[in-house]
Design an enzyme around this catalytic site. Structure first.
Site, PDB file in Angstrom:
ATOM      1  N   HIS A 170      50.881  60.580  53.121  1.00  0.00           N
ATOM      2  CA  HIS A 170      51.112  62.029  53.149  1.00  0.00           C
ATOM      3  C   HIS A 170      51.523  62.410  54.571  1.00  0.00           C
ATOM      4  CE1 HIS A 170      50.643  66.266  52.795  1.00  0.00           C
ATOM      5  NE2 HIS A 170      49.512  66.326  53.477  1.00  0.00           N
TER       6      HIS A 170
ATOM      7  N   ASN B 172      54.872  69.398  56.668  1.00  0.00           N
ATOM      8  CA  ASN B 172      53.940  69.136  55.559  1.00  0.00           C
ATOM      9  C   ASN B 172      54.369  69.981  54.352  1.00  0.00           C
ATOM     10  OD1 ASN B 172      51.799  68.951  53.789  1.00  0.00           O
ATOM     11  ND2 ASN B 172      50.213  69.313  55.336  1.00  0.00           N
TER      12      ASN B 172
ATOM     13  N   CYS C 291      47.274  68.581  48.695  1.00  0.00           N
ATOM     14  CA  CYS C 291      48.255  67.632  49.252  1.00  0.00           C
ATOM     15  C   CYS C 291      48.145  66.245  48.611  1.00  0.00           C
ATOM     16  CB  CYS C 291      48.091  67.537  50.760  1.00  0.00           C
ATOM     17  SG  CYS C 291      48.546  69.078  51.568  1.00  0.00           S
TER      18      CYS C 291
HETATM   19  O1  UT7 Z   1      47.738  68.279  54.573  1.00  0.00           O
HETATM   20  C1  UT7 Z   1      46.425  68.605  54.307  1.00  0.00           C
HETATM   21  C2  UT7 Z   1      45.482  68.114  55.334  1.00  0.00           C
HETATM   22  N1  UT7 Z   1      45.766  68.649  56.652  1.00  0.00           N
HETATM   23  C3  UT7 Z   1      45.775  67.821  57.700  1.00  0.00           C
HETATM   24  O2  UT7 Z   1      45.643  66.632  57.553  1.00  0.00           O
HETATM   25  C4  UT7 Z   1      45.907  68.439  59.086  1.00  0.00           C
HETATM   26  C5  UT7 Z   1      44.836  67.880  60.015  1.00  0.00           C
HETATM   27  N2  UT7 Z   1      44.799  68.478  61.329  1.00  0.00           N
HETATM   28  C6  UT7 Z   1      45.795  68.358  62.236  1.00  0.00           C
HETATM   29  O3  UT7 Z   1      46.843  67.796  61.956  1.00  0.00           O
HETATM   30  C7  UT7 Z   1      45.556  68.861  63.637  1.00  0.00           C
HETATM   31  O4  UT7 Z   1      44.192  69.156  63.807  1.00  0.00           O
HETATM   32  C8  UT7 Z   1      46.384  70.132  64.007  1.00  0.00           C
HETATM   33  C9  UT7 Z   1      47.858  69.754  64.108  1.00  0.00           C
HETATM   34  C10 UT7 Z   1      46.186  71.212  62.966  1.00  0.00           C
HETATM   35  C11 UT7 Z   1      45.959  70.660  65.375  1.00  0.00           C
HETATM   36  O5  UT7 Z   1      46.072  69.643  66.351  1.00  0.00           O
HETATM   37  P1  UT7 Z   1      44.840  69.288  67.291  1.00  0.00           P
HETATM   38  O6  UT7 Z   1      45.302  68.267  68.225  1.00  0.00           O
HETATM   39  O7  UT7 Z   1      43.676  68.961  66.427  1.00  0.00           O
HETATM   40  O8  UT7 Z   1      44.643  70.625  68.074  1.00  0.00           O
HETATM   41  P2  UT7 Z   1      43.320  71.477  68.260  1.00  0.00           P
HETATM   42  O9  UT7 Z   1      43.101  72.325  67.054  1.00  0.00           O
HETATM   43  O10 UT7 Z   1      42.222  70.585  68.713  1.00  0.00           O
HETATM   44  O11 UT7 Z   1      43.759  72.384  69.468  1.00  0.00           O
HETATM   45  C12 UT7 Z   1      44.009  71.841  70.769  1.00  0.00           C
HETATM   46  C13 UT7 Z   1      44.507  72.959  71.674  1.00  0.00           C
HETATM   47  C14 UT7 Z   1      43.668  74.215  71.589  1.00  0.00           C
HETATM   48  O12 UT7 Z   1      43.597  74.781  72.876  1.00  0.00           O
HETATM   49  P3  UT7 Z   1      42.285  74.599  73.779  1.00  0.00           P
HETATM   50  O13 UT7 Z   1      41.154  75.170  72.977  1.00  0.00           O
HETATM   51  O14 UT7 Z   1      42.157  73.102  73.970  1.00  0.00           O
HETATM   52  O15 UT7 Z   1      42.630  75.371  75.013  1.00  0.00           O
HETATM   53  C15 UT7 Z   1      44.462  75.126  70.696  1.00  0.00           C
HETATM   54  O16 UT7 Z   1      44.246  76.491  70.960  1.00  0.00           O
HETATM   55  O17 UT7 Z   1      45.827  73.331  71.284  1.00  0.00           O
HETATM   56  C16 UT7 Z   1      45.872  74.746  71.089  1.00  0.00           C
HETATM   57  N3  UT7 Z   1      46.843  75.002  70.045  1.00  0.00           N
HETATM   58  C17 UT7 Z   1      48.148  75.195  70.299  1.00  0.00           C
HETATM   59  N4  UT7 Z   1      48.851  75.202  71.440  1.00  0.00           N
HETATM   60  C18 UT7 Z   1      50.183  75.413  71.369  1.00  0.00           C
HETATM   61  C19 UT7 Z   1      46.641  75.080  68.705  1.00  0.00           C
HETATM   62  N5  UT7 Z   1      47.797  75.319  68.078  1.00  0.00           N
HETATM   63  C20 UT7 Z   1      48.758  75.388  69.037  1.00  0.00           C
HETATM   64  C21 UT7 Z   1      50.147  75.596  69.030  1.00  0.00           C
HETATM   65  N6  UT7 Z   1      50.817  75.592  70.212  1.00  0.00           N
HETATM   66  N7  UT7 Z   1      50.837  75.773  67.884  1.00  0.00           N
END
Ligand code: UT7
Length: 334
Positions: free
Chosen positions: A256, A286, A116
């Site tokens: 980005h 993205n 990216c």
């Molecule tokens: O471009 C290259 C570099 N990439 C990035 O910069 C991406 C960096 N990371 C992110 O943008 C975020 O970490 C994500 C968007 C990928 C995820 O967001 P988050 O706020 O970090 O979510 P999380 O992984 O901490 O998950 C929080 C909760 C979890 O549930 P529990 O364990 O708290 O019950 C996940 O299972 O959200 C749940 N979850 C979802 N719920 C509904 C994860 N994906 C989804 C979804 N819909 N699509």
């Protein structure tokens, strides 16, 4: 002899017509509009459909538009650098396909794989060809068909990605505009947190890799989030300090587009007004190496000669960096 600077003198881009909405995604996995909007900030993304259509299809459109807008003949282009992680095939390069299909038959071509952050890697590389004094017209085309490596059974990654490509023309100038300063970094310890497991030489494609969904993006989102914020903000802060840039003299900050919360956190750390931040993640998601040129393309009409612009990106590797651009032309006339 006057110092040669490398200036962006035009932009082209391409986004596929087909739209994938959050509603569409919620038909595929257990997710919803509210989660995607509040946790990431994406409303919809574009998808390049059609058998046999790879990243080059979007790159060809972007380069053709760039040549038309700048009134440059394809034969005048001396080099094409394509920044992509989703090349049409393992070899040859996507840049070679784009050059052939756009008639840039005098260009040497190669791909850059900076994930990216690929546009920044490509832009600095292209700028150095121009600064060398040996080249006068170099194209950097950047983008990804991210949907080709997205697992539509994995709710943690499938809402995030879309397809798009942008292309810029670099030309020499002795004015104090163009790519003024650059910081590029890599931290290979990031590999386990963001990568594709299968299909490379370490783990060639097999029935097993397909069955195990190893040809898709794997991401530990929380870990990547933390480093994306701190590495991009550190780099942008450093480049701002050494060029005496503050909210008062920065015209635009172009991050980005991976997550709106990442963009917001960096902007707060840098103390930059919301109105100066280019954000289009809600429309495209993205798009890998495509996000920054896509922003410059969308905002082109508002850009003025002399505008101080900071670009910042972060991707798999980890790779990241920042570039200080002084804009070289009035976009309203483009
Ligand atoms: O471009 C290259 C570099 N990439 C990035 O910069 C991406 C960096 N990371 C992110 O943008 C975020 O970490 C994500 C968007 C990928 C995820 O967001 P988050 O706020 O970090 O979510 P999380 O992984 O901490 O998950 C929080 C909760 C979890 O549930 P529990 O364990 O708290 O019950 C996940 O299972 O959200 C749940 N979850 C979802 N719920 C509904 C994860 N994906 C989804 C979804 N819909 N699509």
């Amino acid at each position: 002899m006057d110092k040669i600077n490398a200036a962006i003198t035009g932009i082209g881009a391409y986004v596929p017509e087909d739209i994938l909405t959050n509603e569409d995604i919620s038909q595929l996995v257990d997710t919803n509009e509210e989660w995607i909007m509040t946790r990431v900030g994406i409303k919809e993304r574009r998808i390049l459909r059609g058998e046999g259509k790879g990243t080059s299809v979007m790159g060809i459109h972007a380069v053709k538009q760039l040549l038309e807008k700048t009134n440059v003949q394809p034969e005048e282009i001396e080099a094409i650098i394509c920044a992509t992680t989703t090349s049409d095939c393992h070899f040859p390069t996507t840049a070679s396909i784009i050059a052939y299909q756009t008639g840039c038959k005098n260009a040497f071509t190669f791909d850059v794989q900076g994930a990216c952050a690929g546009f920044l890697y490509g832009l600095e590389t292209g700028a150095n060809y121009i600064r060398s004094g040996r080249y006068t017209k170099v194209i950097v085309v950047a983008g990804d068909k991210m949907t080709s490596i997205t697992d539509y059974t994995d709710r943690t990654t499938c809402p995030l990605f879309g397809d798009a490509c942008g292309a810029v023309l670099l030309e020499p100038t002795t004015e104090e505009v163009g790519v003024i300063d650059t910081i590029l970094r890599t931290d290979g310890s990031g590999l386990p947190y963001l990568h594709m497991k299968g299909g490379g030489s370490a783990c060639p494609a097999s029935h097993k890799t397909v069955d195990n969904h190893q040809h898709f993006v794997y991401q530990d989102g929380r870990y990547v989030f933390k480093y994306a914020v701190s590495y991009m903000a550190d780099a942008a802060e450093e480049i701002s300090k050494r060029n005496k840039l503050t909210n008062d003299n920065i015209a635009w900050f172009v991050p980005h587009q991976a997550n709106y919360r990442i963009i917001d956190a960096i902007a707060k750390r840098l103390d930059i007004d919301q109105t100066k931040i280019m954000v289009n993640i809600q429309k495209y998601g993205n798009t890998g190496a495509g996000t920054i040129p896509m922003c410059l393309w969308e905002w082109e009409k508002q850009l003025k000669k002399g505008d101080n612009i900071i670009l910042a990106a972060f991707g798999a590797g980890f790779t990241w960096g920042t570039i200080y651009l002084k804009w070289a032309y009035d976009g309203a006339n483009a």
